[in-house]
Enzyme design. Structure first.
Site, mmCIF file in Angstrom:
data_model
loop_
_atom_site.group_PDB
_atom_site.id
_atom_site.type_symbol
_atom_site.label_atom_id
_atom_site.label_comp_id
_atom_site.label_asym_id
_atom_site.label_seq_id
_atom_site.Cartn_x
_atom_site.Cartn_y
_atom_site.Cartn_z
ATOM 1 N N CYS A 10 77.239 107.271 22.885
ATOM 2 C CA CYS A 10 75.811 108.465 23.487
ATOM 3 C C CYS A 10 74.414 106.677 24.042
ATOM 4 C CB CYS A 10 74.823 107.898 21.841
ATOM 5 S SG CYS A 10 75.900 109.410 21.175
ATOM 6 N N GLY A 37 75.267 110.755 26.898
ATOM 7 C CA GLY A 37 74.548 111.831 25.920
ATOM 8 C C GLY A 37 74.787 112.866 26.787
ATOM 9 N N ASN A 112 74.415 104.283 18.923
ATOM 10 C CA ASN A 112 75.533 104.418 20.105
ATOM 11 C C ASN A 112 76.841 103.651 19.904
ATOM 12 O OD1 ASN A 112 76.278 103.332 23.308
ATOM 13 N ND2 ASN A 112 76.759 104.449 22.252
ATOM 14 N N GLY A 113 78.348 104.237 19.322
ATOM 15 C CA GLY A 113 79.136 104.128 18.937
ATOM 16 C C GLY A 113 80.292 104.789 17.896
ATOM 17 N N CYS A 233 83.707 97.111 25.651
ATOM 18 C CA CYS A 233 83.998 98.113 26.159
ATOM 19 C C CYS A 233 84.525 98.122 27.796
ATOM 20 C CB CYS A 233 83.593 99.087 25.867
ATOM 21 S SG CYS A 233 84.646 100.916 26.732
ATOM 22 N N TYR A 239 83.937 104.144 33.015
ATOM 23 C CA TYR A 239 83.196 105.472 33.751
ATOM 24 C C TYR A 239 81.687 105.424 33.055
ATOM 25 C CZ TYR A 239 83.194 110.188 32.347
ATOM 26 O OH TYR A 239 82.412 111.122 31.641
ATOM 27 N N THR A 280 81.900 109.908 39.796
ATOM 28 C CA THR A 280 81.969 108.167 39.226
ATOM 29 C C THR A 280 83.129 107.387 39.958
ATOM 30 O OG1 THR A 280 81.241 108.964 36.544
ATOM 31 C CG2 THR A 280 82.816 106.707 36.918
ATOM 32 N N ASP A 342 90.665 108.419 41.482
ATOM 33 C CA ASP A 342 89.800 108.214 40.079
ATOM 34 C C ASP A 342 89.753 107.787 39.044
ATOM 35 O OD1 ASP A 342 88.214 110.478 38.377
ATOM 36 O OD2 ASP A 342 89.423 111.786 38.248
ATOM 37 N N ASP A 343 88.687 107.182 38.953
ATOM 38 C CA ASP A 343 88.403 106.283 38.005
ATOM 39 C C ASP A 343 89.188 106.178 36.890
ATOM 40 O OD1 ASP A 343 85.584 108.243 37.629
ATOM 41 O OD2 ASP A 343 86.672 107.115 35.610
ATOM 42 N N CYS A 379 90.794 105.589 20.885
ATOM 43 C CA CYS A 379 89.576 104.503 20.792
ATOM 44 C C CYS A 379 89.189 104.766 19.289
ATOM 45 C CB CYS A 379 89.054 104.978 21.763
ATOM 46 S SG CYS A 379 87.844 103.666 22.084
ATOM 47 N N CYS A 429 87.870 94.369 25.193
ATOM 48 C CA CYS A 429 88.378 95.278 24.648
ATOM 49 C C CYS A 429 88.901 96.479 26.162
ATOM 50 C CB CYS A 429 87.689 96.688 23.896
ATOM 51 S SG CYS A 429 89.351 97.823 22.987
ATOM 52 N N CYS A 432 92.581 100.856 24.407
ATOM 53 C CA CYS A 432 93.213 102.316 25.153
ATOM 54 C C CYS A 432 94.143 102.139 26.342
ATOM 55 C CB CYS A 432 92.190 103.818 25.848
ATOM 56 S SG CYS A 432 90.917 102.870 26.521
HETATM 57 O O1 LIG Z 1 91.717 112.984 33.196
HETATM 58 P P1 LIG Z 1 90.636 113.728 32.354
HETATM 59 O O2 LIG Z 1 90.571 114.452 30.677
HETATM 60 O O3 LIG Z 1 90.234 114.621 33.412
HETATM 61 O O4 LIG Z 1 89.389 112.890 32.218
HETATM 62 C C1 LIG Z 1 89.560 112.262 33.444
HETATM 63 C C2 LIG Z 1 87.575 112.088 34.645
HETATM 64 O O5 LIG Z 1 86.348 112.780 33.655
HETATM 65 C C3 LIG Z 1 85.499 112.456 34.145
HETATM 66 O O6 LIG Z 1 84.488 112.471 34.767
HETATM 67 P P2 LIG Z 1 83.765 113.712 34.585
HETATM 68 O O7 LIG Z 1 83.270 115.067 34.720
HETATM 69 O O8 LIG Z 1 83.328 113.555 32.700
HETATM 70 O O9 LIG Z 1 82.087 112.529 35.341
HETATM 71 P P3 LIG Z 1 81.872 112.670 36.796
HETATM 72 O O10 LIG Z 1 81.244 113.329 37.348
HETATM 73 O O11 LIG Z 1 80.720 111.078 35.874
HETATM 74 O O12 LIG Z 1 83.198 111.723 37.632
HETATM 75 C C4 LIG Z 1 86.304 110.794 34.552
HETATM 76 O O13 LIG Z 1 85.440 110.551 36.397
HETATM 77 C C5 LIG Z 1 87.446 111.472 35.474
HETATM 78 O O14 LIG Z 1 87.531 112.486 36.909
HETATM 79 N N1 LIG Z 2 76.884 109.108 20.325
HETATM 80 C C1 LIG Z 2 76.521 108.160 19.210
HETATM 81 O O1 LIG Z 2 77.038 107.145 19.935
HETATM 82 C C2 LIG Z 2 76.106 108.941 18.492
HETATM 83 C C3 LIG Z 2 76.255 107.911 16.868
HETATM 84 C C4 LIG Z 2 77.231 108.987 15.547
HETATM 85 N N2 LIG Z 2 78.569 108.563 15.857
HETATM 86 C C5 LIG Z 2 76.924 110.044 16.237
HETATM 87 O O2 LIG Z 2 78.206 111.202 15.860
HETATM 88 O O3 LIG Z 2 75.992 111.064 15.865
HETATM 89 S S1 SF4 Z 3 89.954 101.522 22.960
HETATM 90 FE FE1 SF4 Z 3 89.156 102.077 25.521
HETATM 91 S S2 SF4 Z 3 87.360 103.081 25.587
HETATM 92 FE FE2 SF4 Z 3 87.213 102.233 23.315
HETATM 93 S S3 SF4 Z 3 86.358 100.517 23.536
HETATM 94 FE FE3 SF4 Z 3 88.675 100.216 23.670
HETATM 95 S S4 SF4 Z 3 88.157 99.242 26.037
HETATM 96 FE FE4 SF4 Z 3 86.428 100.964 25.616
HETATM 97 MG MG LIG Z 4 84.775 112.086 37.118
#
Ligand SMILES: O=P(O)(O)OC[C@H]1O[C@H](OP(=O)(O)OP(=O)(O)O)[C@H](O)[C@@H]1O
Ligand SMILES: NC(=O)CC[C@H](N)C(=O)O
Ligand code: SF4
Ligand SMILES: [Mg+2]
Length: 448
Positions: A10, A37, A112-113, A233, A239, A280, A342-343, A379, A429, A432
């Site tokens: 968020c 968000g 956020n969190g 994180c 991302y 991204t 990809d990221d 996560c 962290c 994941c």
């Molecule tokens: O393996 P997946 O489950 O597909 O998730 C990873 C993808 O999702 C995200 O992009 P996203 O479209 O959310 O946003 P972006 O346009 O900012 O890259 C991220 O950048 C990867 O491209």
């Molecule tokens: N995305 C967020 O960090 C929102 C906080 C809260 N976990 C919610 O569900 O509203």
């Molecule tokens: S588990 Fe991954 S996504 Fe979650 S806080 Fe740690 S580094 Fe971030």
């Molecule tokens: Mg993407």
């Protein structure tokens, strides 16, 4: 099977701008945090009277609240953009959440969190926290200092009551939270420094893990309620965050470029072109191209009117999103071998479609390079990465992932290279990617 709630990202912002209206600043800040968000948005403001006004709506900031703010005065306010998992994606769960403590003035809170444990009755994690705070008959800062040590999980919070703005961060510091001073006086706290920049504020410092900061017309005060091992994180760098933000002194742009360059060294391949999966991954692809000497090109066009797909609440929406979002540029791709960067790959929704799109546009070879390690663990701290189908790489090698997405080859960045690119002053962290969870309860839960 694991039971923990997967969380969400968020964006939060808080503004105290004595003598000026907070609402335009909150809106500008929320627009800047929109990538964090996209399900609902809201703000809460105090105009010096007995109550706090809130405006909440579903959708992007402009649609959700843009039409509801006329005449909304007050120089103190907080705002939120939501990406749900704790509770439905609904207006009832939109934030900020307003509460009233018995015998006291109202307060509002935005989060956020993801809280992995909150004592007391139901509702979203944030609502349960608000209920706890409402039960403490002390000023809000003292109530937070009493209550926050009782909850577990990830939170970067902004809150307000009695003319005071509050900011707090859990003792691991999972989610970023930065504070800045406004031109003309006053304070802003936001999830990312890009929101400070958008308001013309000067960055002062990050809120520390385990710290509560109070802002009022007299100045700022800080209290510590926790600390120890930090666990920022690393996925924020990979991302979530904007590339014009700086997290823990590391510019996100630089981290992504360094990751791309390291990926080119760790996973080289011969090809005609390097291209990103926009948006991204753009900077990581640039880093890969610079380091490898292979020409950078944009072979995929992203429709900017389609939201980020990874943060959509359902898989059907995510699949539909990618289909509408990306199209190949045939005259760039046809007859060429390409490295597509990809990221991250989480559910492989994007990668599967991207490889198919590039082949349909005539690419002779498609090599996938991922500027982060394989995501193999869930996560619990605020990013929607769960077990099961969510983790395409959970039981797959890089070679098997390559076959899954239909690529000629697929390789990831190593965890060491990611950490060395992203590391600022805090520990990171990486759970994941590595399974190395910073908290004992998450270690237990993740062992299924
Ligand atoms: O393996 P997946 O489950 O597909 O998730 C990873 C993808 O999702 C995200 O992009 P996203 O479209 O959310 O946003 P972006 O346009 O900012 O890259 C991220 O950048 C990867 O491209
Ligand atoms: N995305 C967020 O960090 C929102 C906080 C809260 N976990 C919610 O569900 O509203
Ligand atoms: S588990 Fe991954 S996504 Fe979650 S806080 Fe740690 S580094 Fe971030
Ligand atoms: Mg993407």
């Amino acid at each position: 099977m694991i039971s923990g709630e997967a969380g969400e990202e968020c964006g939060v912002i808080g503004v105290l701008a004595p003598g000026r209206p907070a609402v335009p600043m909150l809106l500008d800040g929320l627009f800047t945090l929109q990538h964090r968000g996209q399900e609902s948005a809201g703000l809460a403001v105090w105009d010096g009277g007995d109550d706090i006004a809130t405006r909440l709506g579903m959708g992007l900031v402009g649609d959700a609240i843009g039409g509801q703010v006329d005449g909304l005065g007050g120089s103190l306010g907080i705002g939120h953009v939501r990406y749900s998992t704790s509770g439905a994606s609904s207006l009832a769960n939109a934030q900020p959440i307003r509460g009233r403590r018995r015998g006291r003035t109202p307060f509002a809170i935005a989060h956020n969190g993801n809280l992995t444990w909150v004592p007391g009755p139901g509702g979203t994690d944030t609502r349960r926290l608000a209920t706890l705070l409402a039960g403490v008959h002390r000023p809000l800062g003292a109530a937070m200092a009493d209550t926050l040590p009782l909850v577990s999980g990830a939170y970067s919070l902004v809150a307000m009551a009695d003319g005071t703005l509050y900011a707090a961060r859990d003792s691991y510091g999972f989610r970023p939270l930065s504070m800045g001073v406004l031109e003309g006086g006053g304070w802003v706290v936001a999830s990312e420094t890009a929101a400070l920049d958008a308001l013309g504020a000067e960055f002062v410092r990050d809120v520390e893990p385990g710290e509560i900061v109070e802002f009022d017309v007299r100045g700022t005060r800080s209290y510590r309620f926790g600390g120890g091992r930090s666990a920022l994180c690393v996925f924020e760098h990979v991302y979530f965050a904007r590339p014009d933000s700086v997290i823990d002194k590391r510019p996100v742009y630089e981290v992504r470029r360094d990751c791309g360059a390291a990926l080119a060294r760790e996973a080289p391949v011969e090809a005609d072109l390097v291209m990103p999966v926009p948006d991204t991954a753009r900077i990581a692809a640039l880093g890969y191209a610079e380091e490898s000497g292979i020409r950078y090109a944009e072979g995929l066009v992203r429709n900017i009117y389609v939201s980020r797909t990874f943060i959509q609440p359902s898989q059907a929406q995510r699949q539909g999103g990618v289909r509408l979002k990306l199209r190949p540029v045939e005259h760039v791709v046809a007859g060429r071998s390409v490295v597509v960067v990809d990221d991250s790959i989480v559910r492989a929704t994007s990668a599967r479609q991207v490889v198919a799109l590039l082949r349909s546009a005539g690419a002779t070879r498609v090599h996938v390079r991922v500027a982060s390690p394989a995501v193999r663990w869930p996560c619990f701290f605020g990013v929607d990465i769960r077990v099961g189908d969510d983790l395409a790489a959970r039981h797959r090698t890089a070679e098997e992932m390559g076959r899954l997405v239909g690529a000629d080859s697929l390789a990831y960045l190593s965890a060491d290279a990611l950490v060395s690119a992203a590391r600022g002053s805090m520990d990171l962290c990486t759970a994941c990617f590595t399974g190395d969870y910073p908290t004992a309860d998450s270690r237990r839960e993740a062992t299924w």
